[in-house]
Design a protein around this motif. Structure first.
Motif, PDB file in Angstrom:
ATOM      1  N   ALA A  71       0.771  -1.132   0.103  1.00  0.00           N
ATOM      2  CA  ALA A  71       0.184  -0.023   0.001  1.00  0.00           C
ATOM      3  C   ALA A  71       1.049   1.307  -0.085  1.00  0.00           C
ATOM      4  O   ALA A  71       1.981   1.216   0.692  1.00  0.00           O
ATOM      5  CB  ALA A  71      -0.990   0.037   1.311  1.00  0.00           C
ATOM      6  N   HIS A  72       0.644   2.273  -0.742  1.00  0.00           N
ATOM      7  CA  HIS A  72       1.414   3.207  -0.829  1.00  0.00           C
ATOM      8  C   HIS A  72       1.214   4.428   0.412  1.00  0.00           C
ATOM      9  O   HIS A  72      -0.057   4.529   0.455  1.00  0.00           O
ATOM     10  CB  HIS A  72       1.753   3.975  -2.194  1.00  0.00           C
ATOM     11  CG  HIS A  72       0.462   4.790  -2.835  1.00  0.00           C
ATOM     12  ND1 HIS A  72       0.291   5.920  -2.582  1.00  0.00           N
ATOM     13  CD2 HIS A  72      -0.629   4.158  -3.646  1.00  0.00           C
ATOM     14  CE1 HIS A  72      -0.891   6.296  -3.268  1.00  0.00           C
ATOM     15  NE2 HIS A  72      -1.288   5.182  -3.857  1.00  0.00           N
ATOM     16  N   MET A  73       2.079   4.771   0.737  1.00  0.00           N
ATOM     17  CA  MET A  73       1.904   5.822   1.958  1.00  0.00           C
ATOM     18  C   MET A  73       2.296   7.355   1.476  1.00  0.00           C
ATOM     19  O   MET A  73       1.994   8.059   2.118  1.00  0.00           O
ATOM     20  CB  MET A  73       2.977   5.412   3.223  1.00  0.00           C
ATOM     21  CG  MET A  73       4.596   5.572   2.921  1.00  0.00           C
ATOM     22  SD  MET A  73       5.226   5.121   4.180  1.00  0.00           S
ATOM     23  CE  MET A  73       6.755   4.864   3.880  1.00  0.00           C
ATOM     24  N   MET A 173      -7.161   9.487   1.106  1.00  0.00           N
ATOM     25  CA  MET A 173      -7.807   8.167   1.163  1.00  0.00           C
ATOM     26  C   MET A 173      -6.852   7.408   0.163  1.00  0.00           C
ATOM     27  O   MET A 173      -6.527   6.315   0.373  1.00  0.00           O
ATOM     28  CB  MET A 173      -9.322   8.029   0.675  1.00  0.00           C
ATOM     29  CG  MET A 173     -10.194   8.464   1.877  1.00  0.00           C
ATOM     30  SD  MET A 173     -10.418   7.538   3.265  1.00  0.00           S
ATOM     31  CE  MET A 173     -11.316   8.364   4.292  1.00  0.00           C
ATOM     32  N   ASP A 174      -6.555   8.025  -0.955  1.00  0.00           N
ATOM     33  CA  ASP A 174      -5.360   7.347  -1.799  1.00  0.00           C
ATOM     34  C   ASP A 174      -4.113   7.797  -1.190  1.00  0.00           C
ATOM     35  O   ASP A 174      -3.682   8.751  -1.219  1.00  0.00           O
ATOM     36  CB  ASP A 174      -5.689   7.939  -3.207  1.00  0.00           C
ATOM     37  CG  ASP A 174      -4.689   7.462  -4.288  1.00  0.00           C
ATOM     38  OD1 ASP A 174      -3.991   6.527  -4.051  1.00  0.00           O
ATOM     39  OD2 ASP A 174      -4.445   8.122  -5.235  1.00  0.00           O
ATOM     40  N   ASP A 175      -3.707   7.001  -0.588  1.00  0.00           N
ATOM     41  CA  ASP A 175      -3.834   5.482  -0.339  1.00  0.00           C
ATOM     42  C   ASP A 175      -3.760   5.048   1.109  1.00  0.00           C
ATOM     43  O   ASP A 175      -3.577   3.850   1.371  1.00  0.00           O
ATOM     44  CB  ASP A 175      -2.839   4.644  -1.389  1.00  0.00           C
ATOM     45  CG  ASP A 175      -3.300   3.114  -1.511  1.00  0.00           C
ATOM     46  OD1 ASP A 175      -4.435   2.794  -1.342  1.00  0.00           O
ATOM     47  OD2 ASP A 175      -2.390   2.503  -1.666  1.00  0.00           O
ATOM     48  N   ARG A 176      -4.053   6.093   1.986  1.00  0.00           N
ATOM     49  CA  ARG A 176      -3.934   5.646   3.454  1.00  0.00           C
ATOM     50  C   ARG A 176      -4.808   4.762   3.996  1.00  0.00           C
ATOM     51  O   ARG A 176      -4.825   4.052   4.745  1.00  0.00           O
ATOM     52  CB  ARG A 176      -3.821   7.165   4.232  1.00  0.00           C
ATOM     53  CG  ARG A 176      -2.900   7.971   3.703  1.00  0.00           C
ATOM     54  CD  ARG A 176      -1.295   7.773   4.279  1.00  0.00           C
ATOM     55  NE  ARG A 176      -0.491   8.710   3.779  1.00  0.00           N
ATOM     56  CZ  ARG A 176      -0.250   9.917   3.933  1.00  0.00           C
ATOM     57  NH1 ARG A 176      -1.074  10.532   4.698  1.00  0.00           N
ATOM     58  NH2 ARG A 176       0.717  10.539   3.143  1.00  0.00           N
ATOM     59  N   GLN A 203       6.601   6.916  -3.142  1.00  0.00           N
ATOM     60  CA  GLN A 203       6.673   7.635  -4.423  1.00  0.00           C
ATOM     61  C   GLN A 203       5.754   6.740  -5.564  1.00  0.00           C
ATOM     62  O   GLN A 203       6.276   6.801  -6.672  1.00  0.00           O
ATOM     63  CB  GLN A 203       8.063   7.700  -4.966  1.00  0.00           C
ATOM     64  CG  GLN A 203       8.741   8.526  -4.000  1.00  0.00           C
ATOM     65  CD  GLN A 203      10.333   8.711  -4.451  1.00  0.00           C
ATOM     66  OE1 GLN A 203      10.531   8.907  -5.726  1.00  0.00           O
ATOM     67  NE2 GLN A 203      11.026   8.668  -3.542  1.00  0.00           N
ATOM     68  N   GLU A 204       4.737   6.194  -5.003  1.00  0.00           N
ATOM     69  CA  GLU A 204       3.788   5.657  -5.888  1.00  0.00           C
ATOM     70  C   GLU A 204       3.259   6.706  -6.928  1.00  0.00           C
ATOM     71  O   GLU A 204       3.235   6.556  -7.983  1.00  0.00           O
ATOM     72  CB  GLU A 204       2.436   4.854  -5.169  1.00  0.00           C
ATOM     73  CG  GLU A 204       1.732   3.973  -6.323  1.00  0.00           C
ATOM     74  CD  GLU A 204       0.566   4.752  -7.016  1.00  0.00           C
ATOM     75  OE1 GLU A 204      -0.457   4.049  -7.681  1.00  0.00           O
ATOM     76  OE2 GLU A 204       0.101   5.849  -6.415  1.00  0.00           O
ATOM     77  N   GLU A 205       2.896   7.828  -6.342  1.00  0.00           N
ATOM     78  CA  GLU A 205       2.049   8.867  -7.074  1.00  0.00           C
ATOM     79  C   GLU A 205       2.858   9.424  -8.398  1.00  0.00           C
ATOM     80  O   GLU A 205       2.509  10.268  -9.273  1.00  0.00           O
ATOM     81  CB  GLU A 205       1.567   9.914  -6.326  1.00  0.00           C
ATOM     82  CG  GLU A 205       0.384   9.540  -5.513  1.00  0.00           C
ATOM     83  CD  GLU A 205      -0.939   9.075  -5.895  1.00  0.00           C
ATOM     84  OE1 GLU A 205      -1.016   9.076  -7.258  1.00  0.00           O
ATOM     85  OE2 GLU A 205      -1.773   8.505  -5.255  1.00  0.00           O
ATOM     86  N   VAL A 206       4.207   9.249  -8.181  1.00  0.00           N
ATOM     87  CA  VAL A 206       4.998   9.812  -9.119  1.00  0.00           C
ATOM     88  C   VAL A 206       5.705   8.822 -10.173  1.00  0.00           C
ATOM     89  O   VAL A 206       6.652   8.872 -10.998  1.00  0.00           O
ATOM     90  CB  VAL A 206       6.393  10.822  -8.631  1.00  0.00           C
ATOM     91  CG1 VAL A 206       5.448  11.861  -7.964  1.00  0.00           C
ATOM     92  CG2 VAL A 206       6.948   9.962  -7.457  1.00  0.00           C
ATOM     93  N   VAL A 226      -2.482  -2.990  -2.771  1.00  0.00           N
ATOM     94  CA  VAL A 226      -3.952  -2.639  -2.156  1.00  0.00           C
ATOM     95  C   VAL A 226      -4.116  -1.119  -2.388  1.00  0.00           C
ATOM     96  O   VAL A 226      -3.261  -0.454  -1.959  1.00  0.00           O
ATOM     97  CB  VAL A 226      -4.079  -2.825  -0.623  1.00  0.00           C
ATOM     98  CG1 VAL A 226      -5.456  -2.565  -0.278  1.00  0.00           C
ATOM     99  CG2 VAL A 226      -3.801  -4.324  -0.397  1.00  0.00           C
ATOM    100  N   ASP A 227      -4.940  -0.678  -3.069  1.00  0.00           N
ATOM    101  CA  ASP A 227      -5.019   0.649  -3.608  1.00  0.00           C
ATOM    102  C   ASP A 227      -6.472   1.152  -3.886  1.00  0.00           C
ATOM    103  O   ASP A 227      -7.431   0.503  -4.299  1.00  0.00           O
ATOM    104  CB  ASP A 227      -4.081   1.081  -4.965  1.00  0.00           C
ATOM    105  CG  ASP A 227      -3.515   2.482  -5.109  1.00  0.00           C
ATOM    106  OD1 ASP A 227      -4.410   3.258  -4.330  1.00  0.00           O
ATOM    107  OD2 ASP A 227      -2.641   2.841  -5.533  1.00  0.00           O
ATOM    108  N   VAL A 228      -6.663   2.506  -4.021  1.00  0.00           N
ATOM    109  CA  VAL A 228      -8.176   2.684  -4.084  1.00  0.00           C
ATOM    110  C   VAL A 228      -8.387   2.927  -5.871  1.00  0.00           C
ATOM    111  O   VAL A 228      -7.476   2.734  -6.651  1.00  0.00           O
ATOM    112  CB  VAL A 228      -8.106   4.519  -3.842  1.00  0.00           C
ATOM    113  CG1 VAL A 228      -8.151   4.492  -2.496  1.00  0.00           C
ATOM    114  CG2 VAL A 228      -7.226   5.252  -4.593  1.00  0.00           C
ATOM    115  N   THR A 229      -9.807   2.801  -6.164  1.00  0.00           N
ATOM    116  CA  THR A 229      -9.892   2.970  -7.597  1.00  0.00           C
ATOM    117  C   THR A 229     -11.220   3.926  -7.844  1.00  0.00           C
ATOM    118  O   THR A 229     -11.921   4.220  -7.047  1.00  0.00           O
ATOM    119  CB  THR A 229     -10.182   1.251  -8.383  1.00  0.00           C
ATOM    120  OG1 THR A 229     -10.243   1.600  -9.581  1.00  0.00           O
ATOM    121  CG2 THR A 229     -11.542   0.857  -7.564  1.00  0.00           C
TER     122      THR A 229
HETATM  123 ZN    ZN Z   1      -3.198   5.130  -4.792  1.00  0.00          ZN
END
Ligand code: ZN
Ligand code: CO
Length: 341
Positions: A71-73, A173-176, A203-206, A226-229
């Motif tokens: 899960a990305h923090m 919420m993405d992705d906490r 650094q998932e978002e980049v 595990v991530d949002v969609t």
């Molecule tokens: Zn995410």
């Protein structure tokens, strides 16, 4: 879980500055895992050894499949690129930030400095771009601005979580929400035949960067992000099957992965056997850490468990608590018995 979710969404951690959130997550998960380490890029890697498997814990470890949950923090935000003589800040994006979500919003820096996003005079709304916006932190000139903020500092939406009952609204919420799900899963996983790694990536978002080094280091037999969609359940939005309250979403594909058919089938079978509410997800844009994990070394069978989320990448991302609990249950059920990978 509401308290845990509130705590993690309200902790600062824009991509590249994950120190605060890493500390909070480490404290939360430590009681439920055997070892915790941080890798070079800053990923928090939390190892829970197999507890059962026949020949005692040592024997089990020798045969136990390695499962990496990610899960990305990090969270999206802005980075200061310029401060003008009047103390106004210009910025670039960190991750996918739309000017529409920024306008007249409040943004907060790691040191607590708050600014308002203002806009140059624009005649046509189509001209609304990030470079037409500026941050006003109440400074009167460059020198007073620099007392609070430096070039390269990052900020994010300054919103707190709102509890609507069965649904929660917040920034990040993405992705906490998935970080909270991993902590809760680690807590509820009393016994496992697998060698489990709960990984909070940076650094998932980049560009799914942390997951690449984490997966190389862990070298898993099975990877699950595990991530949002997104959802297709609000008025006149995109056409998409996913909706709030319809359960944990099991991904088929997104722009970064075609989920391994065996992993998808394993997750669907686990949900069915456990009586866990689930829905299938086909996401046409975007990706998750699984996009990086499945391409590690000679390839890792990988899948994704998603939390349907409305208003993604905004200060007001909405999730359903029933879906969140379904994700926790699905992870716990999937990890109890030896996974077939
Ligand atoms: Zn995410
Ligand atoms: Co995102």
């Amino acid at each position: 879980m509401k308290e845990l979710i509130k705590k993690v969404v309200e902790t600062f951690g824009v991509s590249g500055s994950e120190g605060n959130i890493r500390k909070v997550l480490e404290e939360e998960i430590r009681p439920y895992v055997d070892e915790v380490r941080t890798d070079v890029l800053g990923n928090l890697i939390c190892h829970k050894k197999p507890t059962t498997g026949g020949a005692g814990a040592a024997g089990a470890a020798a045969h136990a499949p390695k499962v990496m949950l990610a899960a990305h923090m990090d969270q999206i935000g802005l980075m200061v690129t310029h401060i003008d003589d009047n103390g106004f800040l210009r910025f670039g994006n960190v991750g996918g930030v739309s000017p529409l979500t920024l306008l007249m919003n409040r943004m907060v820096f790691q040191n607590g400095t708050v600014g308002v996003v203002g806009m140059e005079k624009i005649d046509d709304p189509k001209d609304l771009r990030l470079d037409k916006l500026f941050l006003d932190i109440g400074a009167t000139d460059r020198a007073s601005a620099e007392k609070k903020v430096q070039i390269g500092d990052t900020c994010t939406f300054a919103t707190a979580m709102v509890d609507l009952g069965d649904r929660l609204v917040s920034r990040a919420m993405d992705d906490r929400v998935a970080c909270a799900i991993l902590v809760e899963a680690a807590k509820n996983l009393k016994a496992t035949e697998n060698d489990v790694y709960f990984v909070f990536t940076v650094q998932e978002e980049v560009g799914l960067r942390g997951a690449r080094t984490a997966a190389f280091g862990v070298d898993p037999d099975l990877g699950i992000a595990v991530d949002v969609t997104r959802t297709g359940d609000t008025p006149k939005t995109i056409t998409m099957e996913c909706g709030l309250g319809k359960g944990a979403a099991i991904k088929v594909k997104d722009a970064a992965i075609m989920v391994h058919p065996a992993v998808r089938a394993f997750l669907v079978d686990t949900a069915k056997a456990g009586g866990i509410k689930y829905q299938m997800e086909v996401l046409e844009q975007g990706g998750t850490d699984a996009g990086a994990i499945h391409l590690t070394k000679a390839g890792v069978p990988s899948g994704v468990i998603s939390i349907p989320t409305r208003y993604l990448h905004s200060p007001s991302e909405m999730v359903d608590l029933g879906d969140v609990r379904a994700c926790v249950d699905l992870i716990v059920k999937a990890l109890e018995k030896k996974v077939p990978f």
